[in-house]
Design a protein around this motif. Structure first.
Motif, PDB file in Angstrom:
ATOM      1  N   GLY A   1       0.782  -1.221   0.000  1.00 41.59           N
ATOM      2  CA  GLY A   1       0.000   0.000   0.000  1.00 41.59           C
ATOM      3  C   GLY A   1       0.819   1.278   0.000  1.00 41.59           C
ATOM      4  N   ARG A   2       2.122   1.167  -0.117  1.00 42.59           N
ATOM      5  CA  ARG A   2       2.983   2.350  -0.114  1.00 42.59           C
ATOM      6  C   ARG A   2       3.465   2.657  -1.523  1.00 42.59           C
ATOM      7  NH1 ARG A   2       7.341   0.209   4.049  1.00 42.59           N
ATOM      8  NH2 ARG A   2       7.022  -1.554   2.639  1.00 42.59           N
ATOM      9  N   PRO A   3       3.902   3.888  -1.749  1.00 43.41           N
ATOM     10  CA  PRO A   3       4.470   4.226  -3.058  1.00 43.41           C
ATOM     11  C   PRO A   3       5.708   3.379  -3.351  1.00 43.41           C
ATOM     12  CG  PRO A   3       3.984   6.217  -1.803  1.00 43.41           C
ATOM     13  CD  PRO A   3       3.795   5.070  -0.870  1.00 43.41           C
ATOM     14  N   PHE A   4       6.058   3.288  -4.603  1.00 44.97           N
ATOM     15  CA  PHE A   4       7.186   2.488  -5.062  1.00 44.97           C
ATOM     16  C   PHE A   4       8.468   2.837  -4.321  1.00 44.97           C
ATOM     17  CE2 PHE A   4      10.967   2.362  -7.752  1.00 44.97           C
ATOM     18  CZ  PHE A   4      10.984   1.051  -8.208  1.00 44.97           C
ATOM     19  N   ASN A   5       8.705   4.129  -4.078  1.00 40.24           N
ATOM     20  CA  ASN A   5       9.973   4.589  -3.521  1.00 40.24           C
ATOM     21  C   ASN A   5       9.984   4.657  -1.995  1.00 40.24           C
ATOM     22  OD1 ASN A   5       8.037   6.603  -4.105  1.00 40.24           O
ATOM     23  ND2 ASN A   5       9.525   8.229  -3.801  1.00 40.24           N
ATOM     24  N   ASP A   6       8.962   4.131  -1.336  1.00 43.65           N
ATOM     25  CA  ASP A   6       8.895   4.135   0.124  1.00 43.65           C
ATOM     26  C   ASP A   6       9.154   2.719   0.625  1.00 43.65           C
ATOM     27  OD1 ASP A   6       8.451   4.507   2.790  1.00 43.65           O
ATOM     28  OD2 ASP A   6       6.340   5.075   2.618  1.00 43.65           O
ATOM     29  N   PHE A   7      10.379   2.462   1.008  1.00 39.63           N
ATOM     30  CA  PHE A   7      10.739   1.118   1.478  1.00 39.63           C
ATOM     31  C   PHE A   7      12.002   1.214   2.336  1.00 39.63           C
ATOM     32  CE2 PHE A   7      12.677   1.880  -2.653  1.00 39.63           C
ATOM     33  CZ  PHE A   7      14.013   1.558  -2.440  1.00 39.63           C
ATOM     34  N   PRO A   8      12.152   0.301   3.315  1.00 35.85           N
ATOM     35  CA  PRO A   8      13.383   0.267   4.112  1.00 35.85           C
ATOM     36  C   PRO A   8      14.455  -0.559   3.395  1.00 35.85           C
ATOM     37  CG  PRO A   8      11.823  -1.319   4.980  1.00 35.85           C
ATOM     38  CD  PRO A   8      11.130  -0.626   3.830  1.00 35.85           C
TER      39      PRO A   8
END
Length: 722
Positions: A654-661
């Motif tokens: 559910g997050r944008p493509f560029n939002d990740f750890p």
């Protein structure tokens, strides 16, 4: 060139000439076997008066006649030159149950004239065929390795082809309508620019792909003279060069191919390679058989390299390092260099290690000024002489030896989290404290004991397997060898090896001021000699102790005016970067008297994670280092970012493509992750691409400054004269 120093060792005069006996098995003809025997003839050549091991040659299978052309060499000590020199040759056949002796021959080599070949045909019984052998005794004036800290002739030829292209690329970057300033410089004033990648498994390989793509799209890729890596980044480079994916015209397609390959789980490759003996993996079985035939050790690291190589090399799985020469023959791409290290089984790499530089032309150990032709790395050696040439290692061997991190010494890793020098770790811990004082040896020892207890794992108390596990933790080669064993180039070598690095005290002008305290405490580089007794020595992942190695480009022979680092190191979390690779690089370089730009260590250990750092010296003999990381801070803040693959937010929780750890909880990018979906590959690739591209004005600015420094150095050298 940077200022000259005593590290420019180039002589091999210490090596004393050897008298060598060469025995060449040329061919055998019309061998006859019993009806019940399989046709697997082989020859042994032995010089018992030398107390050397027999040299075995598997001649041919299922053919009674064959051309062999295999040579064995024996080094004759001076005190035995006048003694009887009996050569024993046996022709045997390996049957289903027993080994059948077909014939035994002897020849006294004392009668051989120096430099003159004796061709002799031995009759194997009147009706059982012939064996053709050539004998030659000669005096060898130089060792079969090259003694120098300079690069080889072939690499110099590459640079002669490459530098005009680098000059053109730099001019193209600056001398266009969009550039604010033009550059006017000649070929001799063209700077050497190198890119260096870190370790980090597939994460490092993918990060390397994003960085290289950013350089390509900005026109900077063609300004590079060298591309180097260790561990995961070396996997990328091995694959890219083998698959012709380095050139501007082929890079995009190669990265698409690489992404598809990384979707495949290496678990299936492992299963294939480890199938039962009735259905073996053919390629891996052939590799094992070849090494067994030439009495070369084979182990866990070979399997690991083959496994990763099946994915990253694919149809080039059998390529050799020497075959990469075709990629660089015209100077159109940077010269590749892969770093590994020689460690000893039970000694922490912080106490003893020898970096190894692997290139298409030579395998070098610059600490001792020893350079081996790539084709001879893995051959049998005695006193500096190649006694038996073996087939060159396949490229996937280097994927294993340069990137197999499970060679780490277990007890040291559990105590300190790495094999870094405990005194260095204690020093950094002290720096993090508000009241900093350089740690004493006592503090370091207490820290070691405390950390060891904190580990909470007493191996000796583990039921049943405790003793075995403890042995494995304290020795890389115990129980299960976790290193790559190769034939020892230093085997039986009697000459003293030179220590070619500078003493830091001799290069005080180049020492990084903020690390001088720890450099003085650690002292000069490890003075321990290499093992000359054992026939084999260990090669491991250099990232075990230092996950970025820029030293090849700080030395005079490959001195680089600008070094671009892609750091995909396994940091603690996205909010906590300790920047240990930077600190270690500065400390080790300064310890060896090599020019590393100043760093503010106390500030660095408290620095918040950043995408980009610059380290620049104040003198022209010191390179500038541009350090890029996988920090996902600015990238994830981009609104409505459009990835280069089809995407919807359900693919990313559910997050944008560029939002990740990248490193924190929930990451999909662990160091031992060996299967990447298209999404996860592209996330890492585009993160590094963004981090590098967003800083491209700084890269170009420092390229310009590198040109200016090179101009000043050249003018200074002309003024000072030779």
């Amino acid at each position: 060139m940077p200022s000259k120093s005593r590290s420019r060792y180039t002589a091999s005069s210490d090596w004393k000439p050897r008298t060598v006996l060469s025995v060449k098995i040329v061919e055998h003809k019309e061998l006859k076997f019993g009806l019940l025997n399989t046709k697997k003839p082989f020859v042994t050549v032995n010089c018992p008066w030398l107390e050397k091991k027999q040299k075995y040659s598997t001649l041919v299978k299922n053919e009674p006649s064959a051309i062999v052309n295999e040579t064995f060499r024996f080094v004759i000590p001076n005190h035995l030159l006048a003694e009887k020199q009996l050569v024993e040759i046996m022709v045997l056949n390996e049957g289903q149950i027993t080994i059948q002796t077909l014939a035994t021959f002897e020849l006294d080599a004392l009668s051989l004239e120096i430099g003159k070949t004796l061709s002799k045909t031995f009759v194997i019984d009147k009706q059982s065929g012939e064996l053709c052998v050539e004998f030659l005794k000669y005096v060898q004036e130089k060792p079969d390795y090259r003694s120098s800290t300079d690069i080889c002739i072939e690499e110099k030829k590459f640079r002669k082809q490459r530098m005009p292209k680098v000059k053109d690329a730099i001019e193209a970057v600056f001398n266009d309508a969009r550039s604010e300033s033009n550059l006017d410089f000649n070929l001799e004033q063209t700077p050497v620019i190198s890119v260096v990648g870190s370790g980090g498994g597939y994460r490092a390989a993918i990060g390397m792909s994003g960085g290289m793509a950013a350089l390509k799209d900005a026109g900077v890729l063609d300004t590079l003279t060298y591309a180097a890596g260790l561990s995961g980044s070396s996997w990328y480079l091995c694959s890219a060069y083998a698959q012709d994916g380095v050139r501007n015209e082929t890079q995009d397609e190669y990265h698409k191919w690489l992404q598809r390959q990384m979707e495949q789980s290496i678990k299936e490759t492992v299963k294939s390679a480890l199938k039962d003996v009735f259905i073996p993996d053919i390629e891996y079985s052939e590799l094992k058989a070849s090494k067994e035939e030439f009495n070369q050790p084979n182990g866990l690291v070979d399997l690991f390299g083959y496994t990763v190589g099946k994915s990253l090399l694919d149809d080039k799985i059998s390529h050799t390092m020497s075959q990469l020469r075709t990629s660089v023959a015209d100077g159109k791409v940077p010269y590749p260099l892969f770093t590994s290290a020689h460690f000893e089984g039970d000694i922490a790499s912080s106490e003893f290690r020898v970096h190894i530089e692997n290139t298409p032309h030579e395998i070098s150990m610059p600490r001792f000024g020893v350079n081996i032709a790539t084709k001879h790395f893995g051959s049998h050696w005695d006193e500096g002489v190649v006694t038996r040439e073996c087939p060159e290692f396949p490229l996937h061997y280097y994927i294993g030896s340069c990137g197999c991190a499970f060679s780490v010494l277990g007890e040291t890793f559990m105590a300190y989290g790495s094999e870094a020098d405990p005194r260095l770790l204690a020093w950094i811990d002290a720096l993090k404290q508000e009241d900093f004082q350089p740690p004493s040896d006592t503090m370091a020892n207490e820290s070691r004991q405390t950390e060891s207890k904190k580990g909470g794992l007493n191996l000796a108390k583990i039921p049943i397997i405790g003793e075995i596990v403890e042995k494995m933790a304290s020795d890389r080669t115990s129980v299960v060898n976790r290193t790559s064993l190769v034939n020892n180039v230093f085997h039986n070598l009697t000459e003293e090896l030179p220590f070619v690095y500078d003493d830091p005290a001799d290069r005080a002008d180049l020492l990084c001021p903020d690390v001088q305290d720890i450099v003085r405490k650690l002292g000069p580089r490890y003075q321990k000699d290499v093992d000359r007794e054992n026939e084999h020595f260990s090669v491991c992942d250099a990232g075990i102790v230092q996950n970025v190695n820029v030293e090849p480009f700080l030395k005079t022979s490959r001195f680089s005016d600008l070094i671009i680092v892609f750091d995909m190191n396994g940091y603690k979390s996205d909010e906590d970067f300790d920047y240990m690779p930077i600190i270690q690089s500065a400390v080790h370089a300064s310890r060896n008297g090599l020019p590393f730009p100043p760093i503010q260590v106390k500030r660095l250990v408290h620095e918040a994670p950043a995408e980009f750092l610059v380290f620049e010296g104040s003198i022209d003999d010191c390179p500038t280092i541009l350090w890029f990381t996988l920090c996902n801070k600015n990238f994830k803040e981009i609104k409505d970012y459009e990835p280069k693959i089809p995407f919807d937010e359900t693919m990313n929780d559910g997050r944008p493509f560029n939002d990740f750890p990248v490193y924190s909880s929930g990451t999909n990018f662990g160091t031992i992750q060996f299967e990447y979906s298209e999404l996860h590959f592209q996330q890492l690739h585009e993160l590094m691409y963004h981090n590098v591209t967003s800083c491209m004005p700084y890269i170009k600015y420092h390229i310009k400054k590198a040109v200016e420094r090179k101009i000043r150095r050249q003018e200074r050298d002309v003024q000072n004269g030779p």
